[in-house]
Design an enzyme around this catalytic site. Structure first.
Site, mmCIF file in Angstrom:
data_model
loop_
_atom_site.group_PDB
_atom_site.id
_atom_site.type_symbol
_atom_site.label_atom_id
_atom_site.label_comp_id
_atom_site.label_asym_id
_atom_site.label_seq_id
_atom_site.Cartn_x
_atom_site.Cartn_y
_atom_site.Cartn_z
ATOM 1 N N CYS A 124 0.789 -1.338 -0.130
ATOM 2 C CA CYS A 124 0.017 0.017 -0.168
ATOM 3 C C CYS A 124 0.972 1.378 -0.014
ATOM 4 C CB CYS A 124 -0.875 0.030 0.998
ATOM 5 S SG CYS A 124 -2.128 1.391 1.348
ATOM 6 N N ASP A 172 -8.366 -2.181 -7.768
ATOM 7 C CA ASP A 172 -7.820 -1.293 -6.814
ATOM 8 C C ASP A 172 -8.108 -0.004 -7.237
ATOM 9 O OD1 ASP A 172 -6.101 -0.065 -5.229
ATOM 10 O OD2 ASP A 172 -4.272 -1.201 -5.610
ATOM 11 N N HIS A 203 -7.800 -3.930 -3.500
ATOM 12 C CA HIS A 203 -6.728 -3.308 -2.691
ATOM 13 C C HIS A 203 -6.642 -3.837 -1.385
ATOM 14 C CE1 HIS A 203 -3.862 -0.264 -1.774
ATOM 15 N NE2 HIS A 203 -4.251 -0.186 -0.446
#
Length: 240
Positions: A124, A172, A203
């Site tokens: 991330c 995502d 995600h």
């Protein structure tokens, strides 16, 4: 099994920050892997991944990237913790964070636990930072799991001096299809860059405890990551 402890690392400007370190209990010198955390700090997930990579034969070090704003951050994925995580992300000084990653890289090159080889892997926020660090620092290789903000910093690609692996989630919202296409096209002349798309995933598909966690995708990404690291990070033990 792996041994674990918190260590203190000092950046070039004197800033001190903690780092979680997990290493194989064999005592052999092995490559170092800098794990760059999500927006939730050094939480249980990051410690778990450090242990998993240690079990796979690496010294895994997780630097506290928020320590210049707030020390010892460890947040949950929902509610006020999530809101605070966003605040910390938005307040991040990327130049300072890169300085702290650089200090961690120096630690990794010098530690008696390691062979001198150092890779970086992030999730991330950390995935975006692993990409950025691959352009700004002398890493042996880098891995980006659903990195955030990569498409916004695509101009650094010509400066990347090491092999890099990207894991993309199909759904995502931080990195939609057009952003993925931009990233991949930027590496069109780089034969060492590797890209994998995980169909049907969102995600953070590899993060335990998240609603988007996908066991099959996580396992496949893990297998590909270990293969990539084996290819690009030397595993031989250096003599003292």
């Amino acid at each position: 099994m792996s041994a674990a402890e918190y260590s203190t690392i000092t950046a070039a400007d004197g800033h001190e920050f903690r780092a979680f370190v997990a290493s194989p209990e064999t005592g052999e010198r092995v490559p170092v892997l800098i794990l760059l955390h999500e927006i939730f700090g050094i939480n249980d997930y990051m410690r778990t991944m450090a242990h998993e990579f240690a079990a796979a034969g690496y010294v895994a070090v997780v630097p506290d990237l928020f320590a210049r704003q707030e020390k010892d951050v460890e947040l949950a994925y929902t509610g006020k913790d999530f809101d605070h995580a966003i605040e910390l992300r938005d307040g991040l000084d990327f130049a300072a964070v890169l300085a702290d990653i650089s200090a961690t890289l120096t630690w990794g090159r010098q530690t008696s636990l390691g062979t001198g080889a150092v890779a970086s892997l992030g999730y991330c926020l950390g995935g975006g930072l692993a990409f950025l660090a691959s352009a700004e620092l002398d890493l042996d290789c880098a891995v980006s799991y659903y990195g955030v903000g990569v498409q916004e910093r695509i101009a650094v690609v010509p400066r990347i001096g090491c092999p890099i692996l990207f894991h993309f989630a199909e759904n995502d919202h931080y990195c939609p299809a057009d952003a993925r296409d931009l990233i991949i096209s930027a590496f069109s002349e780089d034969q060492t860059a590797e890209f994998h798309l995980y169909r049907g995933t969102g995600h953070a598909f590899a993060t335990y405890g998240r609603n988007s966690f996908d066991t099959q995708a996580k396992d496949l990404a893990w297998e590909r990551t270990l293969g990539f690291l084996k290819t690009w990070v030397p595993t031989q033990v250096l003599t003292p």
